[in-house]
Design a protein around this motif. Structure first.
Motif, PDB file in Angstrom:
ATOM      1  N   VAL A 273       0.844  -1.186   0.000  1.00 47.21           N
ATOM      2  CA  VAL A 273       0.000   0.000   0.000  1.00 47.21           C
ATOM      3  C   VAL A 273       0.881   1.239   0.000  1.00 47.21           C
ATOM      4  O   VAL A 273       1.699   1.440   0.901  1.00 47.21           O
ATOM      5  N   LEU A 274       0.711   2.067  -1.026  1.00 41.47           N
ATOM      6  CA  LEU A 274       1.474   3.302  -1.162  1.00 41.47           C
ATOM      7  C   LEU A 274       0.539   4.413  -1.624  1.00 41.47           C
ATOM      8  O   LEU A 274      -0.125   4.282  -2.649  1.00 41.47           O
ATOM      9  N   GLY A 275       0.478   5.494  -0.854  1.00 41.85           N
ATOM     10  CA  GLY A 275      -0.346   6.625  -1.249  1.00 41.85           C
ATOM     11  C   GLY A 275      -1.802   6.286  -1.453  1.00 41.85           C
ATOM     12  O   GLY A 275      -2.451   6.838  -2.335  1.00 41.85           O
ATOM     13  N   GLY A 276      -2.330   5.360  -0.658  1.00 45.13           N
ATOM     14  CA  GLY A 276      -3.725   4.973  -0.799  1.00 45.13           C
ATOM     15  C   GLY A 276      -3.993   4.030  -1.948  1.00 45.13           C
ATOM     16  O   GLY A 276      -5.151   3.779  -2.294  1.00 45.13           O
ATOM     17  N   VAL A 277      -2.938   3.484  -2.571  1.00 44.71           N
ATOM     18  CA  VAL A 277      -3.072   2.504  -3.657  1.00 44.71           C
ATOM     19  C   VAL A 277      -2.595   1.151  -3.152  1.00 44.71           C
ATOM     20  O   VAL A 277      -1.477   1.028  -2.651  1.00 44.71           O
ATOM     21  N   THR A 278      -3.449   0.141  -3.242  1.00 43.03           N
ATOM     22  CA  THR A 278      -3.038  -1.215  -2.915  1.00 43.03           C
ATOM     23  C   THR A 278      -2.530  -1.862  -4.200  1.00 43.03           C
ATOM     24  O   THR A 278      -3.307  -2.214  -5.094  1.00 43.03           O
ATOM     25  N   PHE A 534      -6.528  -1.785 -13.448  1.00 46.58           N
ATOM     26  CA  PHE A 534      -7.048  -0.683 -12.641  1.00 46.58           C
ATOM     27  C   PHE A 534      -8.566  -0.664 -12.752  1.00 46.58           C
ATOM     28  O   PHE A 534      -9.151  -1.240 -13.679  1.00 46.58           O
ATOM     29  N   GLU A 535      -9.234   0.023 -11.817  1.00 42.13           N
ATOM     30  CA  GLU A 535     -10.688   0.106 -11.835  1.00 42.13           C
ATOM     31  C   GLU A 535     -11.179   1.274 -12.684  1.00 42.13           C
ATOM     32  O   GLU A 535     -12.102   1.125 -13.475  1.00 42.13           O
ATOM     33  N   LYS A 536     -10.567   2.456 -12.508  1.00 39.04           N
ATOM     34  CA  LYS A 536     -11.034   3.661 -13.189  1.00 39.04           C
ATOM     35  C   LYS A 536      -9.865   4.331 -13.904  1.00 39.04           C
ATOM     36  O   LYS A 536      -8.762   4.406 -13.368  1.00 39.04           O
ATOM     37  N   THR A 537     -10.154   4.840 -15.094  1.00 35.15           N
ATOM     38  CA  THR A 537      -9.111   5.509 -15.865  1.00 35.15           C
ATOM     39  C   THR A 537      -8.567   6.714 -15.119  1.00 35.15           C
ATOM     40  O   THR A 537      -7.368   7.026 -15.208  1.00 35.15           O
ATOM     41  N   SER A 538      -9.419   7.389 -14.359  1.00 36.76           N
ATOM     42  CA  SER A 538      -8.976   8.573 -13.619  1.00 36.76           C
ATOM     43  C   SER A 538      -7.965   8.229 -12.531  1.00 36.76           C
ATOM     44  O   SER A 538      -7.268   9.119 -12.025  1.00 36.76           O
ATOM     45  N   ASP A 539      -7.866   6.943 -12.171  1.00 36.73           N
ATOM     46  CA  ASP A 539      -6.915   6.531 -11.136  1.00 36.73           C
ATOM     47  C   ASP A 539      -5.514   6.273 -11.683  1.00 36.73           C
ATOM     48  O   ASP A 539      -4.576   6.086 -10.890  1.00 36.73           O
ATOM     49  N   ILE A 540      -5.352   6.256 -13.006  1.00 37.84           N
ATOM     50  CA  ILE A 540      -4.056   5.879 -13.591  1.00 37.84           C
ATOM     51  C   ILE A 540      -2.918   6.785 -13.129  1.00 37.84           C
ATOM     52  O   ILE A 540      -1.835   6.288 -12.785  1.00 37.84           O
ATOM     53  N   PRO A 541      -3.072   8.136 -13.110  1.00 36.07           N
ATOM     54  CA  PRO A 541      -1.954   8.962 -12.615  1.00 36.07           C
ATOM     55  C   PRO A 541      -1.553   8.617 -11.185  1.00 36.07           C
ATOM     56  O   PRO A 541      -0.360   8.530 -10.867  1.00 36.07           O
ATOM     57  N   ARG A 542      -2.535   8.405 -10.331  1.00 36.39           N
ATOM     58  CA  ARG A 542      -2.257   8.046  -8.938  1.00 36.39           C
ATOM     59  C   ARG A 542      -1.555   6.692  -8.850  1.00 36.39           C
ATOM     60  O   ARG A 542      -0.615   6.503  -8.073  1.00 36.39           O
ATOM     61  N   ILE A 543      -2.017   5.744  -9.656  1.00 37.58           N
ATOM     62  CA  ILE A 543      -1.393   4.426  -9.678  1.00 37.58           C
ATOM     63  C   ILE A 543       0.028   4.519 -10.207  1.00 37.58           C
ATOM     64  O   ILE A 543       0.941   3.852  -9.705  1.00 37.58           O
ATOM     65  N   GLY A 544       0.233   5.373 -11.232  1.00 42.67           N
ATOM     66  CA  GLY A 544       1.577   5.552 -11.778  1.00 42.67           C
ATOM     67  C   GLY A 544       2.552   6.073 -10.736  1.00 42.67           C
ATOM     68  O   GLY A 544       3.703   5.623 -10.658  1.00 42.67           O
ATOM     69  N   ILE A 545       2.107   7.016  -9.910  1.00 38.67           N
ATOM     70  CA  ILE A 545       2.969   7.552  -8.857  1.00 38.67           C
ATOM     71  C   ILE A 545       3.279   6.476  -7.829  1.00 38.67           C
ATOM     72  O   ILE A 545       4.428   6.326  -7.374  1.00 38.67           O
ATOM     73  N   ALA A 546       2.258   5.706  -7.438  1.00 32.08           N
ATOM     74  CA  ALA A 546       2.473   4.631  -6.467  1.00 32.08           C
ATOM     75  C   ALA A 546       3.436   3.586  -7.019  1.00 32.08           C
ATOM     76  O   ALA A 546       4.317   3.077  -6.298  1.00 32.08           O
ATOM     77  N   ASN A 547       3.292   3.266  -8.317  1.00 35.00           N
ATOM     78  CA  ASN A 547       4.180   2.295  -8.946  1.00 35.00           C
ATOM     79  C   ASN A 547       5.610   2.813  -8.974  1.00 35.00           C
ATOM     80  O   ASN A 547       6.566   2.073  -8.700  1.00 35.00           O
ATOM     81  N   ALA A 548       5.766   4.102  -9.305  1.00 30.17           N
ATOM     82  CA  ALA A 548       7.104   4.701  -9.331  1.00 30.17           C
ATOM     83  C   ALA A 548       7.733   4.696  -7.944  1.00 30.17           C
ATOM     84  O   ALA A 548       8.942   4.475  -7.797  1.00 30.17           O
ATOM     85  N   ARG A 549       6.927   4.930  -6.922  1.00 32.86           N
ATOM     86  CA  ARG A 549       7.448   4.875  -5.550  1.00 32.86           C
ATOM     87  C   ARG A 549       7.853   3.456  -5.181  1.00 32.86           C
ATOM     88  O   ARG A 549       8.904   3.237  -4.553  1.00 32.86           O
ATOM     89  N   ALA A 550       7.028   2.487  -5.559  1.00 30.33           N
ATOM     90  CA  ALA A 550       7.338   1.094  -5.227  1.00 30.33           C
ATOM     91  C   ALA A 550       8.617   0.637  -5.908  1.00 30.33           C
ATOM     92  O   ALA A 550       9.449  -0.062  -5.308  1.00 30.33           O
ATOM     93  N   GLU A 551       8.788   1.033  -7.166  1.00 27.22           N
ATOM     94  CA  GLU A 551       9.975   0.620  -7.915  1.00 27.22           C
ATOM     95  C   GLU A 551      11.217   1.413  -7.536  1.00 27.22           C
ATOM     96  O   GLU A 551      12.329   1.072  -7.935  1.00 27.22           O
ATOM     97  N   GLY A 552      11.040   2.493  -6.761  1.00 28.42           N
ATOM     98  CA  GLY A 552      12.193   3.259  -6.298  1.00 28.42           C
ATOM     99  C   GLY A 552      12.539   4.464  -7.136  1.00 28.42           C
ATOM    100  O   GLY A 552      13.556   5.112  -6.890  1.00 28.42           O
ATOM    101  N   PHE A 553      11.708   4.811  -8.129  1.00 35.35           N
ATOM    102  CA  PHE A 553      11.986   5.984  -8.958  1.00 35.35           C
ATOM    103  C   PHE A 553      11.597   7.275  -8.237  1.00 35.35           C
ATOM    104  O   PHE A 553      12.133   8.335  -8.525  1.00 35.35           O
ATOM    105  N   LEU A 554      10.628   7.198  -7.326  1.00 34.02           N
ATOM    106  CA  LEU A 554      10.247   8.323  -6.480  1.00 34.02           C
ATOM    107  C   LEU A 554      10.368   7.862  -5.037  1.00 34.02           C
ATOM    108  O   LEU A 554      10.033   6.731  -4.714  1.00 34.02           O
ATOM    109  N   SER A 555      10.826   8.746  -4.172  1.00 34.05           N
ATOM    110  CA  SER A 555      10.982   8.364  -2.771  1.00 34.05           C
ATOM    111  C   SER A 555      10.576   9.520  -1.883  1.00 34.05           C
ATOM    112  O   SER A 555      10.728  10.692  -2.236  1.00 34.05           O
ATOM    113  N   VAL A 556      10.014   9.170  -0.734  1.00 32.68           N
ATOM    114  CA  VAL A 556       9.664  10.145   0.294  1.00 32.68           C
ATOM    115  C   VAL A 556      10.638   9.932   1.441  1.00 32.68           C
ATOM    116  O   VAL A 556      10.576   8.916   2.139  1.00 32.68           O
ATOM    117  N   PRO A 557      11.588  10.862   1.668  1.00 29.03           N
ATOM    118  CA  PRO A 557      12.598  10.668   2.712  1.00 29.03           C
ATOM    119  C   PRO A 557      11.964  10.507   4.088  1.00 29.03           C
ATOM    120  O   PRO A 557      10.987  11.165   4.425  1.00 29.03           O
TER     121      PRO A 557
END
Length: 580
Positions: A273-278, A534-557
């Motif tokens: 779970v990252l940013g409200g995305v499971t 995904f469930e809704k097309t409008s969720d894709i940007p949010r899912i993309g950010i969560a995926n980037a965080r999971a893969e390590g491309f974005l990080s929250v110190p």
């Protein structure tokens, strides 16, 4: 009857809040509209719920619309606590003659009453629970927001006040009242008269602080339950039986994931779970006949916590089953899988690969292949140290990375060590099991000062020796948007496809999108498509950010992430396929 009305009533509350957010913003930007709203609120009129012509009200309405759309129970309660007493007060006011003859008051009562009625009818639609720590965090954020916004506002008022004799108490009161509304509310502080830009600045600061408070109130639970020893044991048992179905199956054993089981216990989904995305990765583990049960449990948990469900890297078989449960699919790219029986260095198509392999071999490089369990502890410690030293950038990986190296439980993994002519280690590859007769690439590291082509040399050595090891197939890197690069370069490709290929080529300068495709294509693999669900097309940007965080491309110190130890002592992320 009520059961049929509930979904529509819930949607109606969301649209009411959206409308109020828009009207409040318009009122802030339009002086005549704003003054009319303020006049009605201050005189013998009253306006509908949340119609105050202030940025704080706009922020509240907009945020509540978002969390109500996610069906959060706390948001429903807050709206009822605010709108219910207000509606009762409006009804009571209509018993007075001075209010009863104004048509606008009747409209306000009807709209507010309709909103309250929709809340009550749609009550059972709002089932999502929040984190237990939210109230405490919200109080802390509110206190800090008031101190910061009020402090800055007081300083601005002190520096720009046009009237003499104002005390510090007057300036603080004016700042706090102006934070609520840019209307006549703060004009009650007679000793203060600040410029308009100061009023708007204070109101904006308070609105921003208010948004942070709302976020703290309604943030989704973070999914703190991670993979336990018993869950890992059960997952390994499923992988022993069904592990050959998915090349990503072994990566479900990452210890920064949680797991949810089907009612029968014959299938499971691991997620983070990252940013409200499971976010789940790969296919469900276990018997495909039990996958629907695990998917239903996972989606139900997402609804209970207002999480956005998403799956990254699912196969076509799993994607079809997920689609039956309401998820849509988007092709992410293709996984490169080499069939050992069909691999050969012979032929003109393999000339470049053959020459590179021979060049590195003539330079004196050799490859040693062993299971992790066969490597003595001292040698494994040296390899771990080398892998850390050769790492390029931060830790990455989630969907196609195990996140650890040298764990005793991973003895069946395969290590390739490349030594130079002097016997010094120069590169390593680590593969995880894919059933009994397959391997899936996990980790790629090499000394940057060493000979070019070491990775290709090691992969080829593995493919040439794989048959003797009983290995029939090897999964290599994942190529994002492979079809775009392949089809976009063909004769007759359309303008849209060519444009899309040009955009990806441009971004490949930083993210190695095209180079990964080219690097894998040289082995003549079979390309297996992988999908984002995904469930809704409008969720894709949010899912993309969560995926980037999971893969390590974005990080929250954070302090825990800065002090986390590596490898066996604590699970952590390894390079993703895009950087292995």
């Amino acid at each position: 009857m009520l059961a049929r009305l509930r979904p529509g009533a819930a949607v109606a509350t969301v649209w009411y809040l959206r409308l109020q957010a828009v009207l409040n913003i318009v009122a802030v930007l339009s002086l005549p509209f704003r003054e009319e709203v303020h006049e009605h609120n201050a005189g013998e009129f009253f306006t509908p719920y949340l119609a105050t012509a202030g940025l704080a009200s706009a922020a509240l309405a907009l945020f509540l619309a978002v969390v109500m759309r996610r069906r959060k129970r706390a948001a429903w309660i807050l709206n009822l606590l605010l709108a219910g007493p207000l509606f009762a007060l409006y009804v009571l006011a209509l018993t007075q003659a001075e209010f009863r003859h104004h048509v606008l008051n009747w409209i306000s009562v009807l709209l507010t009453g309709a909103f309250v009625a929709a809340l009550l009818i749609g009550r059972r639609e709002f089932r999502a629970i929040g984190d237990r720590s939210n109230p405490k965090l919200a109080l802390i954020v509110a206190a800090c927001g008031i101190l910061v916004s009020g402090g800055i506002g007081t300083l601005l008022v002190n520096a720009t006040n046009k009237l003499p004799g104002a005390t510090l108490t007057d300036e603080i009161a004016y700042s706090l009242l102006r934070g609520v509304s840019v209307g006549p509310l703060a004009d009650r502080v007679a000793a203060v008269h600040a410029p308009r830009w100061v009023d708007i600045t204070i109101n904006v600061l308070m609105a921003i602080s208010f948004l942070f408070v709302l976020y703290a109130c309604f943030r989704a639970p973070r999914g703190a339950e991670l993979l336990g020893d018993e869950d890992e044991r059960r997952l390994r048992a499923l992988l022993d039986k069904q592990g050959e179905r998915d090349s990503l199956g072994y990566f479900a054993l990452r210890r920064d994931k949680a797991v949810i089981w089907s009612p029968s216990g014959k299938a499971a989904i691991t997620y983070r779970v990252l940013g409200g995305v499971t976010l789940a990765a790969g296919d469900p583990i276990g018997d495909p006949e039990a996958w629907p049960g695990a998917i239903e449990e996972w989606l139900e948990e997402a609804r209970q916590h207002a999480w956005t469900p998403a799956v990254t890297g699912a196969s076509e078989e799993a994607g079809t089953i997920y689609a039956r449960h309401g998820l849509d699919a988007l092709e992410m790219g293709d996984e490169a899988i080499v069939d050992v029986a069909d691999f050969s260095l012979e032929g003109r198509a393999m000339r470049v690969v053959r020459q590179a392999h021979n060049r590195v071999r003539r330079a004196g490089f050799t490859v040693r292949i062993r299971r992790h369990g066969e490597i003595p502890d001292a040698e494994m410690a040296t390899l771990i140290e080398k892998a850390d030293h050769w790492r390029d950038g931060g830790e990455r990986g989630f969907s196609m990375a195990l996140g650890r190296l040298g764990d005793p439980s991973d003895g069946s993994c395969v290590m390739l060590e490349c030594n130079d002519a002097e016997g010094e280690p120069r590169a390593l590859l680590s593969f995880v099991p894919w059933g009994e007769k397959g391997l899936s690439l996990d980790l790629m590291r090499r000394d940057r000062s060493s000979e070019n082509g070491l990775m290709e040399f090691m992969v080829i050595e593995l493919l040439l020796r794989a048959r003797d090891m009983g290995i029939e197939r090897v999964s290599l890197n994942f190529a994002m948007f492979r079809a775009v690069f392949e089809r976009g370069s063909r004769l007759g490709a359309g303008p849209v496809l060519r444009l899309w290929r040009s955009v990806l080529t441009f971004f490949s300068r930083w993210w190695q999108i095209e180079s990964l495709y080219r690097a894998n294509a040289k082995y003549r693999p079979v390309w297996e498509p992988r999908f984002l669900l995904f469930e809704k097309t409008s969720d894709i940007p949010r899912i993309g950010i969560a995926n980037a965080r999971a893969e390590g491309f974005l990080s929250v110190p954070s302090l825990p992430s800065l002090s986390r130890r590596r490898h066996v002592e604590a699970p952590q992320e390894r390079p993703s396929p895009a950087n292995r």
